[in-house]
Design an enzyme around this catalytic site. Structure first.
Site, PDB file in Angstrom:
ATOM      1  CG  HIS A 193      -1.380  -4.544   3.093  1.00 21.53           C
ATOM      2  ND1 HIS A 193      -1.614  -5.408   4.148  1.00 21.53           N
ATOM      3  CD2 HIS A 193      -0.180  -4.903   2.569  1.00 21.53           C
ATOM      4  CE1 HIS A 193      -0.609  -6.262   4.247  1.00 21.53           C
ATOM      5  NE2 HIS A 193       0.279  -5.967   3.305  1.00 21.53           N
ATOM      6  CB  CYS A 194       2.089   0.011   4.600  1.00 19.80           C
ATOM      7  SG  CYS A 194       3.694   0.763   4.261  1.00 19.80           S
ATOM      8  N   PRO A 195       3.133  -2.304   2.124  1.00 16.38           N
ATOM      9  CG  PRO A 195       3.914  -2.095  -0.064  1.00 16.38           C
ATOM     10  CD  PRO A 195       2.843  -1.611   0.863  1.00 16.38           C
ATOM     11  CG  ASN A 198       4.840  -8.271   5.735  1.00 19.10           C
ATOM     12  OD1 ASN A 198       4.025  -8.440   4.833  1.00 19.10           O
ATOM     13  ND2 ASN A 198       5.362  -9.276   6.419  1.00 19.10           N
TER      14      ASN A 198
END
Length: 366
Positions: A193-195, A198
């Site tokens: 999951h890449c912040p 998002n």
């Protein structure tokens, strides 16, 4: 009817346990030798042992271990991190847009006029073509990576090829599928999951994510190299501000110097940090694995090595074929139309069925 009987059974079981506990607490008459201390000590130990057994019966089973207990203890921490990451994703995406926009504005206001006025014609054409090509590729792939769904297992279909059941979604989980605690759903071929997006990086947007990282790194390297001479001049001018007496500089000149320094420091820092991340993902793709599978495969390799066996990644088709599968290259012209130019083509496969055949060396005829 079934709910009512289950409720009554739970109530009767709780009453039996309570009566058993009270029976243990009740003192016995006619203790041996008339002494009470040995009886109190023995009954207390028995009561303590039964209380521990009663407590363990509420949560313990054959699958409980130290990892399970640690997960339960840190569950509130995980919940806080997941929710903070989910809400801060919007902030990170806004930050990426603002920083990228600031770099583009500084280049158009201060760097590009210098190139047009001082460089030869062939270098002017090179900078105009290369710079705008990198800008288009960065914007396109970042937009696609943030807006494209990574792919999720179909919940309305029960009969799908699966290797396990997700304990959070309670649905069949196909191969290479993992549950994202931030998105609270299962993701096909989940990488992470890449912040900064998002969004999860999965089967349908893995190519966009990698292309964005690659072209953003190249763009930062290009800006850093192109503005190096301007940075040195601006740095020398900034140092001269502290001389006595300070030189006469206009507001436009001081603003230009500070913007050039900001541009060079930002692009150089991002080039180093993002370049390391991009290199790591390049290695993973060449091995035919994701970030999640990297940790799983390391444990599996160690486990099989202790048994004298060798682990083989079932999704590794060779370095070049792994890249062809990810980029969707099916013929030679696709290296230009699908890699060097913006392309919205879908990846190979549906993310549910995977080719596990070891003997297949070339999954696509090129």
């Amino acid at each position: 009817m079934r709910v009512s009987s289950s409720w009554r059974w739970q109530l009767s079981r709780a009453m039996r346990l309570a009566l058993r506990w009270c029976r243990l607490c009740r003192p016995q008459r006619g203790g041996r030798g008339g002494g009470t201390k040995p009886w109190v000590s023995g009954r207390f130990l028995e009561l303590w042992s039964y209380s521990k057994l009663l407590l363990k019966s509420l949560y313990f089973n054959s699958l409980s271990n130290s990892d399970t207990l640690l997960d339960c203890a840190f569950e509130p921490v995980y919940w806080i991190v997941d929710n903070v990451t989910r809400w801060f994703g919007v902030v990170f995406v806004t930050l990426v847009i603002l920083l990228t926009t600031s770099v583009v504005v500084i280049i158009y206001l201060f760097v590009l006029p210098t190139i047009l006025s001082a460089y030869p014609l062939h270098w002017v054409v090179w900078h105009l073509c290369c710079g705008h090509w990198l800008l288009v590729m960065v914007v396109f792939h970042y937009y696609k990576a943030t807006t494209t769904s990574p792919g999720h297992p179909p919940k309305d279909k029960v009969h799908i090829p699966s290797v396990s059941i997700c304990k959070k979604c309670i649905t069949p989980k196909p191969a290479r599928t993992h549950h994202c605690s931030i998105c609270n759903t299962c993701v096909l071929k989940m990488d992470h999951h890449c912040p900064w997006l998002n969004n999860c990086v999965g089967h349908f947007n893995h190519r966009y994510f990698l292309s964005f990282c690659l072209y953003m790194t190249l763009g930062c390297i290009y800006c850093s190299i192109s503005s190096r001479e301007l940075f040195l001049e601006a740095y020398s001018a900034i140092e001269s501000y502290y001389m006595t007496p300070p030189p006469m500089e206009t507001l436009k000149g001081t603003t230009a110097h500070k913007c050039i320094i900001f541009l060079w420091v930002l692009t150089s820092s991002v080039a180093v940090a993002l370049g390391g991340l991009t290199l790591w993902h390049v290695i993973l793709i060449s091995r035919g694995e994701t970030s999640v599978e990297r940790h799983i495969n390391r444990k599996e390799t160690k486990r099989l090595r202790e048994k004298g066996k060798v682990f083989r990644n079932p999704y590794h088709h060779g370095n070049m074929n792994n890249w062809k599968l990810l980029l969707g290259v099916e013929k030679r012209t696709h290296w230009v139309t699908r890699v060097l130019l913006p392309s919205s083509h879908l990846p190979n496969g549906d993310g549910i069925m995977w080719d596990w055949t070891f003997s297949r060396r070339d999954p696509m005829a090129i």
